[in-house]
Write an enzyme that holds these catalytic residues in place. Structure first.
Site, PDB file in Angstrom:
ATOM      1  N   ASN A   1      -2.497 -40.298  21.680  1.00 58.04           N
ATOM      2  CA  ASN A   1      -3.296 -40.916  20.607  1.00 58.04           C
ATOM      3  C   ASN A   1      -4.660 -40.271  20.387  1.00 58.04           C
ATOM      4  O   ASN A   1      -5.221 -40.367  19.307  1.00 58.04           O
ATOM      5  CB  ASN A   1      -3.406 -42.435  20.784  1.00 58.04           C
TER       6      ASN A   1
ATOM      7  N   LYS B   1      -0.898 -32.246  32.093  1.00 60.04           N
ATOM      8  CA  LYS B   1       0.360 -32.421  31.343  1.00 60.04           C
ATOM      9  C   LYS B   1       0.077 -33.322  30.146  1.00 60.04           C
ATOM     10  O   LYS B   1      -0.146 -34.513  30.303  1.00 60.04           O
ATOM     11  CB  LYS B   1       1.462 -33.060  32.196  1.00 60.04           C
TER      12      LYS B   1
ATOM     13  N   GLY C   1      -2.296 -43.815  29.817  1.00 57.79           N
ATOM     14  CA  GLY C   1      -1.046 -44.107  29.119  1.00 57.79           C
ATOM     15  C   GLY C   1      -0.683 -45.569  29.295  1.00 57.79           C
ATOM     16  O   GLY C   1      -1.555 -46.423  29.500  1.00 57.79           O
ATOM     17  N   SER C   2       0.608 -45.833  29.249  1.00 57.64           N
ATOM     18  CA  SER C   2       1.055 -47.226  29.275  1.00 57.64           C
ATOM     19  C   SER C   2       0.921 -47.826  30.679  1.00 57.64           C
ATOM     20  O   SER C   2       0.986 -47.108  31.685  1.00 57.64           O
ATOM     21  CB  SER C   2       2.523 -47.289  28.844  1.00 57.64           C
TER      22      SER C   2
ATOM     23  N   GLU D   1      -6.037 -45.257  33.377  1.00 61.57           N
ATOM     24  CA  GLU D   1      -6.529 -45.862  32.130  1.00 61.57           C
ATOM     25  C   GLU D   1      -5.294 -46.344  31.385  1.00 61.57           C
ATOM     26  O   GLU D   1      -4.550 -45.532  30.835  1.00 61.57           O
ATOM     27  CB  GLU D   1      -7.288 -44.826  31.279  1.00 61.57           C
ATOM     28  N   LEU D   2      -5.079 -47.648  31.371  1.00 60.25           N
ATOM     29  CA  LEU D   2      -3.789 -48.158  30.892  1.00 60.25           C
ATOM     30  C   LEU D   2      -3.939 -48.976  29.613  1.00 60.25           C
ATOM     31  O   LEU D   2      -4.894 -48.810  28.872  1.00 60.25           O
ATOM     32  CB  LEU D   2      -3.129 -48.958  32.021  1.00 60.25           C
TER      33      LEU D   2
ATOM     34  N   CYS E   1      -6.188 -47.744  22.593  1.00 62.02           N
ATOM     35  CA  CYS E   1      -6.051 -48.714  23.682  1.00 62.02           C
ATOM     36  C   CYS E   1      -7.138 -49.774  23.636  1.00 62.02           C
ATOM     37  O   CYS E   1      -6.990 -50.832  24.235  1.00 62.02           O
ATOM     38  CB  CYS E   1      -6.097 -47.978  25.009  1.00 62.02           C
TER      39      CYS E   1
ATOM     40  N   GLU F   1       0.683 -55.650  23.592  1.00 64.54           N
ATOM     41  CA  GLU F   1      -0.038 -54.635  22.825  1.00 64.54           C
ATOM     42  C   GLU F   1       0.848 -54.166  21.658  1.00 64.54           C
ATOM     43  O   GLU F   1       1.970 -53.719  21.878  1.00 64.54           O
ATOM     44  CB  GLU F   1      -0.326 -53.463  23.774  1.00 64.54           C
TER      45      GLU F   1
HETATM   46  P1  NAP Z   1       3.141 -43.331  28.075  1.00 65.85           P
HETATM   47  O1  NAP Z   1       4.518 -43.429  27.585  1.00 65.85           O
HETATM   48  O2  NAP Z   1       2.779 -43.995  29.340  1.00 65.85           O
HETATM   49  O3  NAP Z   1       2.813 -41.771  28.121  1.00 65.85           O
HETATM   50  C1  NAP Z   1       1.579 -41.285  28.572  1.00 65.85           C
HETATM   51  C2  NAP Z   1       1.804 -39.984  29.326  1.00 65.85           C
HETATM   52  O4  NAP Z   1       2.615 -40.248  30.469  1.00 65.85           O
HETATM   53  C3  NAP Z   1       2.538 -38.926  28.507  1.00 65.85           C
HETATM   54  O5  NAP Z   1       2.040 -37.657  28.835  1.00 65.85           O
HETATM   55  C4  NAP Z   1       3.966 -39.083  29.000  1.00 65.85           C
HETATM   56  O6  NAP Z   1       4.748 -37.915  28.870  1.00 65.85           O
HETATM   57  C5  NAP Z   1       3.732 -39.369  30.473  1.00 65.85           C
HETATM   58  N1  NAP Z   1       4.862 -39.993  31.157  1.00 65.85           N
HETATM   59  C6  NAP Z   1       5.847 -40.754  30.645  1.00 65.85           C
HETATM   60  N2  NAP Z   1       6.720 -41.119  31.606  1.00 65.85           N
HETATM   61  C7  NAP Z   1       6.267 -40.577  32.762  1.00 65.85           C
HETATM   62  C8  NAP Z   1       6.727 -40.559  34.112  1.00 65.85           C
HETATM   63  N3  NAP Z   1       7.837 -41.209  34.471  1.00 65.85           N
HETATM   64  N4  NAP Z   1       6.014 -39.896  35.039  1.00 65.85           N
HETATM   65  C9  NAP Z   1       4.905 -39.225  34.692  1.00 65.85           C
HETATM   66  N5  NAP Z   1       4.419 -39.181  33.419  1.00 65.85           N
HETATM   67  C10 NAP Z   1       5.082 -39.855  32.476  1.00 65.85           C
HETATM   68  O7  NAP Z   1       2.099 -43.891  27.012  1.00 65.85           O
HETATM   69  P2  NAP Z   1       2.080 -43.666  25.454  1.00 65.85           P
HETATM   70  O8  NAP Z   1       2.973 -44.615  24.792  1.00 65.85           O
HETATM   71  O9  NAP Z   1       2.257 -42.215  25.133  1.00 65.85           O
HETATM   72  O10 NAP Z   1       0.550 -44.010  25.155  1.00 65.85           O
HETATM   73  C11 NAP Z   1       0.147 -45.246  24.696  1.00 65.85           C
HETATM   74  C12 NAP Z   1      -0.393 -46.097  25.827  1.00 65.85           C
HETATM   75  O11 NAP Z   1      -1.530 -45.460  26.393  1.00 65.85           O
HETATM   76  C13 NAP Z   1      -0.864 -47.429  25.351  1.00 65.85           C
HETATM   77  O12 NAP Z   1      -0.463 -48.434  26.230  1.00 65.85           O
HETATM   78  C14 NAP Z   1      -2.383 -47.294  25.362  1.00 65.85           C
HETATM   79  O13 NAP Z   1      -3.055 -48.520  25.493  1.00 65.85           O
HETATM   80  C15 NAP Z   1      -2.589 -46.404  26.522  1.00 65.85           C
HETATM   81  N6  NAP Z   1      -3.874 -45.721  26.424  1.00 65.85           N
HETATM   82  C16 NAP Z   1      -4.843 -46.106  27.294  1.00 65.85           C
HETATM   83  C17 NAP Z   1      -6.082 -45.532  27.209  1.00 65.85           C
HETATM   84  C18 NAP Z   1      -7.161 -45.943  28.156  1.00 65.85           C
HETATM   85  O14 NAP Z   1      -8.135 -45.217  28.269  1.00 65.85           O
HETATM   86  N7  NAP Z   1      -7.052 -47.052  28.843  1.00 65.85           N
HETATM   87  C19 NAP Z   1      -6.338 -44.550  26.258  1.00 65.85           C
HETATM   88  C20 NAP Z   1      -5.312 -44.179  25.385  1.00 65.85           C
HETATM   89  C21 NAP Z   1      -4.067 -44.782  25.493  1.00 65.85           C
HETATM   90  P3  NAP Z   1       5.721 -37.688  27.592  1.00 65.85           P
HETATM   91  O15 NAP Z   1       4.839 -37.764  26.406  1.00 65.85           O
HETATM   92  O16 NAP Z   1       6.241 -36.318  27.834  1.00 65.85           O
HETATM   93  O17 NAP Z   1       6.744 -38.774  27.625  1.00 65.85           O
END
Ligand code: NAP
Length: 481
Positions: free
Chosen positions: A152, A175, A228-229, A250-251, A284, A385
């Site tokens: 994002n 990554k 990420g999530s 940071e979730l 997020c 969310e």
């Molecule tokens: P995500 O599915 O958790 O993906 C984030 C990262 O993790 C991507 O690089 C993804 O790779 C990787 N990933 C996925 N599965 C994994 C695994 N099993 N092992 C290691 N890495 C893995 O999250 P998203 O949907 O892309 O992002 C949205 C989320 O991020 C939302 O929940 C948002 O609130 C959160 N977010 C939090 C912040 C904060 O600062 N708190 C900031 C921005 C976003 P791939 O893309 O290759 O699948």
């Protein structure tokens, strides 16, 4: 736009995946392929970690001023090339160009701010309890840092991690998300141009589970920083237990946005539009539950819907567009499911409420900017969310009631409230169980301030001087003289 092949950056070289395979990167506004990235896995990640470990002693030993100058160089280049970099963000992530440009500048500031801070990682001497001892405290870089980032904010989520890590003297392996590797590659070209030593900064793309597993199981990786999530964050946290690996997480969030009856309503409406609809609601820290005090509920709802109806939806490359597409089909399906569930349970859409499928919109993942009323806590949108351009409005009576509702979630990332009462401002700010609070301010995330969540929203802080603390070990040296 013709598609181009891009590579990973490992040990100072641009490399293909061992398999020679690539995955496609698509423009979420129209489905066109805008580039490809190598389908790397654990072997490529391991080579990157080995390179980072090899580069670490020399990088850590460089005078802070030299690390600072290299980081400043990249930060300034990002600023100088903001239009070109922003275009890449819009192409692969979808946000409007003006927002993308703001992101590039924001991302650059994590490098320039951290660069200056590199010079301020002091140790200390603590008075001992006996005359013949001296106690020294050293702050030393933790070692190789692995960073996993989301799509994002394709630039900012990387620089917010590696700026302070590199400043502290760590080397890094990144990554990026599969949807947005092209921005990451453009950033790493700037690191190469700036003359970073081979192995200090590495970029791998490909299979997230394999690469993540290598980061967790390789003892040379001393710290994993993830954005990420919450679901993936928990998975990584479980994996990190095996080697008691340092973690920053940071979730997800579920930000409350509270409008008290004494608020400046116009300011609150503008604040909500900025906070909720930026990046099509895919941040997020964006408002997820909008609590409005009963006496001003109708006036606020009407003013808000009037503004939201005017938001221009479209391809972020087109002039004047304020709301781009959602990142992909599952994201669009989730927003749709949340809105449909709410409407089925009695919510009413004051505006929007559906995907945009007409004409060229059908080629992308667009959802109408939406305001919902009659929302209650039985609805998914009030507890999960949404990550989309939907503002669900919930009325409340008292300050006590709204604080209980606002805090009633496992998340604790960001919260917002609007009031003109100074006493209330302090009471509410102190009672919100959130790491980031915007009081009459929809934009509290800035490079010099701490960023991070309470509860299941994460561990640790990014931003400002707090960020560097996450990348150092503290050593107690007791000297008998
Ligand atoms: P995500 O599915 O958790 O993906 C984030 C990262 O993790 C991507 O690089 C993804 O790779 C990787 N990933 C996925 N599965 C994994 C695994 N099993 N092992 C290691 N890495 C893995 O999250 P998203 O949907 O892309 O992002 C949205 C989320 O991020 C939302 O929940 C948002 O609130 C959160 N977010 C939090 C912040 C904060 O600062 N708190 C900031 C921005 C976003 P791939 O893309 O290759 O699948």
């Amino acid at each position: 736009m013709s598609s181009e092949t891009n590579l990973m950056y490992v040990d100072g070289h641009w490399v293909e995946a061992d398999s020679g395979k690539h995955f496609e990167v698509k423009n979420p506004a129209n489905g066109e392929v805008v580039g490809t990235a190598p389908s790397g896995g654990w072997a490529e990640a391991r080579r990157a970690v080995v390179a980072a470990a090899r580069a670490f002693p020399a990088w850590a030993a460089l005078p802070a001023k030299e690390r600072c100058n290299l980081l400043l160089h990249v930060g300034y280049e990002m600023q100088a090339r903001k239009e070109q970099l922003a275009r890449l963000v819009t192409l692969e992530e979808g946000k409007p160009l003006a927002e993308a440009e703001a992101e590039v500048l924001y991302a650059a500031e994590f490098l320039t701010w951290s660069a200056e801070e590199a010079k301020r990682v002091p140790g200390e001497m603590i008075p001992a309890s006996v005359a013949n001892k001296r106690i020294l405290v050293l702050r030393q870089p933790i070692g190789v840092v692995a960073a996993i980032t989301p799509w994002n904010f394709p630039f900012a989520m990387i620089t917010r991690k590696i700026g302070p890590a590199l400043a502290a003297g760590c080397t890094v392996v990144v990554k990026p998300a599969e949807q947005t590797p092209l921005s990451a590659m453009a950033l790493f070209r700037l690191f190469e141009e700036a003359g970073f030593p081979a192995g200090a900064v590495n970029l791998v793309t490909g299979d997230p589970a394999e690469i993540g597993k290598e980061f967790l199981s390789n003892p040379q990786v001393r710290k994993l920083s993830f954005t990420g999530s919450t679901e993936v964050g928990k998975l990584l946290m479980r994996g990190a237990a095996e080697q008691v690996k340092r973690l920053s997480l940071e979730l997800g969030g579920h930000a409350p946005f509270i409008v008290f009856e004494d608020a400046d309503l116009d300011r609150a409406v503008d604040g909500l539009v900025a906070c909720k609809f930026r990046n099509a609601g895919q941040t997020c820290i964006c408002a997820n539950r909008v609590f409005v005090q009963e006496p001003v509920f109708n006036a606020f709802s009407a003013k808000l819907a009037d503004k939201v109806r005017l938001l221009k939806v479209g391809n972020g490359l087109e002039p004047g567009v304020q709301l781009g597409p959602l990142i992909d089909e599952p994201a669009l399906a989730k927003v749709r499911a949340h809105v449909d569930d709410a409407v089925r349970k009695g919510a009413k859409a004051l505006c929007g409420g559906r995907p945009r499928l007409d004409g060229d919109f059908g080629k992308g993942h667009f959802f109408e900017p939406t305001v919902l009323t009659n929302v209650n806590t039985e609805m998914k949108i009030a507890v999960e969310e949404t990550f989309g351009p939907v503002a669900p409005l919930i009325p409340f009576r008292s300050e006590e009631e709204v604080l209980a509702k606002a805090n009633n979630t496992p998340y604790g990332l960001a919260a917002y409230f609007y009031t003109r009462d100074a006493s209330r401002l302090f009471r509410v700010m102190e009672k919100l169980e959130y790491g980031i609070v915007g009081a009459n301010d929809p934009a509290p995330a800035v490079p010099q301030a701490p960023f991070g969540g309470y509860k299941e929203s994460g561990l640790g802080r990014e931003g400002g001087r707090y960020a560097l603390e996450e990348y150092v070990e503290i050593k107690n040296v007791s000297i008998a003289i």
